[in-house]
Motif scaffolding. Structure first.
Motif, PDB file in Angstrom:
ATOM      1  N   GLY A 114       0.753  -1.243   0.000  1.00  0.00           N
ATOM      2  CA  GLY A 114       0.000   0.000   0.000  1.00  0.00           C
ATOM      3  C   GLY A 114       0.785   1.296   0.000  1.00  0.00           C
ATOM      4  N   PHE A 115       2.106   1.218  -0.099  1.00  0.00           N
ATOM      5  CA  PHE A 115       2.889   2.455  -0.084  1.00  0.00           C
ATOM      6  C   PHE A 115       3.680   2.648  -1.370  1.00  0.00           C
ATOM      7  N   ARG A 116       3.851   3.935  -1.712  1.00  0.00           N
ATOM      8  CA  ARG A 116       4.717   4.342  -2.815  1.00  0.00           C
ATOM      9  C   ARG A 116       5.794   5.251  -2.237  1.00  0.00           C
ATOM     10  N   LEU A 127       3.928   8.053  -0.169  1.00  0.00           N
ATOM     11  CA  LEU A 127       2.500   8.247  -0.446  1.00  0.00           C
ATOM     12  C   LEU A 127       1.760   6.953  -0.191  1.00  0.00           C
ATOM     13  N   ASP A 128       0.471   7.072   0.151  1.00  0.00           N
ATOM     14  CA  ASP A 128      -0.323   5.866   0.382  1.00  0.00           C
ATOM     15  C   ASP A 128      -1.017   5.424  -0.906  1.00  0.00           C
ATOM     16  N   ALA A 129      -1.865   4.404  -0.784  1.00  0.00           N
ATOM     17  CA  ALA A 129      -2.522   3.828  -1.958  1.00  0.00           C
ATOM     18  C   ALA A 129      -3.454   4.820  -2.651  1.00  0.00           C
ATOM     19  N   LYS A 130      -3.953   5.800  -1.907  1.00  0.00           N
ATOM     20  CA  LYS A 130      -4.837   6.813  -2.487  1.00  0.00           C
ATOM     21  C   LYS A 130      -4.055   7.950  -3.164  1.00  0.00           C
ATOM     22  N   GLU A 132      -2.162   9.972  -1.361  1.00  0.00           N
ATOM     23  CA  GLU A 132      -2.002  11.031  -0.358  1.00  0.00           C
ATOM     24  C   GLU A 132      -0.594  10.996   0.233  1.00  0.00           C
ATOM     25  N   VAL A 134       2.165  10.869   2.892  1.00  0.00           N
ATOM     26  CA  VAL A 134       2.213  10.320   4.247  1.00  0.00           C
ATOM     27  C   VAL A 134       3.315  10.982   5.059  1.00  0.00           C
ATOM     28  N   VAL A 168       8.322   2.438   7.582  1.00  0.00           N
ATOM     29  CA  VAL A 168       7.301   3.273   6.952  1.00  0.00           C
ATOM     30  C   VAL A 168       6.247   3.730   7.956  1.00  0.00           C
ATOM     31  N   ASN A 169       5.850   2.836   8.862  1.00  0.00           N
ATOM     32  CA  ASN A 169       4.765   3.150   9.791  1.00  0.00           C
ATOM     33  C   ASN A 169       5.240   3.714  11.132  1.00  0.00           C
TER      34      ASN A 169
END
Length: 342
Positions: A114-116, A127-130, A132, A134, A168-169
């Motif tokens: 889910g991350f870019r 960025l996240d999957a949408k 947006e 992060v 990442v988190n």
């Protein structure tokens, strides 16, 4: 040695090829298993199916495409010297995810979790999957290479004097810094997440064993290494930068104090790209004369895939199941080879 005219190349019997007209910067099969994207130095992305049946050119960047990778779910993610991070869907729809002014988006990475990530000068933007934003991760110098670990939990970024690892988190963004003097570029995580390796400006590789910080120096290359690829189970690290495919052993305490294995050498032509098979101990390799081949690690047997003559190989990519291999060259020649059982 066989005369070149006598060699049967699989591209002729099991492949399709096209002249795309500009340097092939990167190639990626979509995670959907059906699509394939080629990013070019003229800013375009060429899309086709995994079977190479239909080809479509999409104008994506105003300038050059600098990097391309598979996106989170389908399609590809690209960065350009126009400062834009773009997502290109299999149907050719190009969507701008972020814009960074006049700064180049030099490296991109994505994970199906889910991350870019995109590197812009000294920063890595996540960025996240949408799409947006992060977080933004700062580095001491320009980022030279970028990758996620196999689980998508950590990002590794190479830079001057070493590399930085980030969770990442993490609530507090504090990297684990892996230090080694010099300029670090291409970077790779071992599949099990226990090692990180970088290619250096000084025509050598440097590695770190993460459990105890043990350094690993791999030298002896006649040219700079641009391409690193771990075998599926992490037993070998395949590299470009020599007249053969150089494989370093990452088992039995290696590679410290061990000589590498060399495959498919002897023609005094430099290997420019490597890509390990996603399941078996085989490695695809491209050379500066345009030759593409497949070598089996255990036996050393070589299967000729595409003939020389179309410019140096600049990109290689496998699909997830390892049935199809795509390649591209500096002159814009692109090929797709079907290696599935028949």
């Amino acid at each position: 040695m066989q005369a070149e005219d006598d060699i049967a190349y699989l591209l002729d019997s099991r492949g399709v090829s096209r002249d795309l007209g500009a340097w092939v910067v990167g190639i990626a099969f979509g995670r959907d298993g059906r699509s394939l994207g080629f990013g070019l130095g003229d800013g375009s992305v060429h899309l086709t199916t995994a079977a190479g049946a239909e080809w479509r050119r999409v104008e994506v960047h105003d300038g050059a495409c600098l990097d391309l990778c598979a996106d989170i779910r389908e399609g590809v993610l690209t960065g350009g010297d126009d400062g834009r991070l773009m997502q290109v869907a299999p149907d050719g729809t190009a969507t701008e995810l972020a814009r960074f002014g006049r700064k180049w988006v030099e490296h991109v990475a994505a994970h199906e979790g889910g991350f870019r990530a995109a590197s812009v000068a000294k920063a890595v933007h996540v960025l996240d999957a949408k799409g947006e934003a992060v977080k933004s991760l700062a580095h001491p110098s320009t980022v030279g290479g970028l990758c996620f670990d196999a689980k998508g939990k950590r990002i590794a970024a190479s830079h001057y004097n070493g590399a930085s690892l980030w969770f990442v988190n993490a609530k507090e963004d504090k990297p684990r810094v892996l230090e080694w003097k010099g300029s670090h570029h291409a970077i790779a995580f071992s599949p099990d997440g226990t090692h990180v390796v970088t290619a250096m400006q000084e025509m050598s590789l440097h590695g770190w064993r993460l459990a105890d910080g043990q350094h690993m120096r791999m030298s002896g290359y006649p040219t700079k290494t641009h391409s690193l690829s771990f075998s599926a189970k992490g037993k070998w690290l395949a590299t470009s930068g020599a007249e053969a495919v150089v494989l370093w052993p990452f088992f039995g305490g290696g590679p410290m104090g061990k000589a590498p294995t060399e495959l498919a050498g002897g023609d005094q032509v430099m290997c420019t790209r490597v890509a390990c098979h996603p399941q078996h101990e085989m490695v695809a390799a491209g050379f500066e004369d345009g030759l593409v081949l497949l070598a089996e690690v255990g036996s050393g047997r070589v299967l000729p895939l595409a003939p020389p003559g179309h410019g140096g190989v600049s990109a290689l990519a496998w699909n997830a199941s390892g049935t199809h291999l795509a390649f591209g060259t500096e002159t814009g020649f692109a090929g797709l080879i079907d290696l599935s059982k028949r």
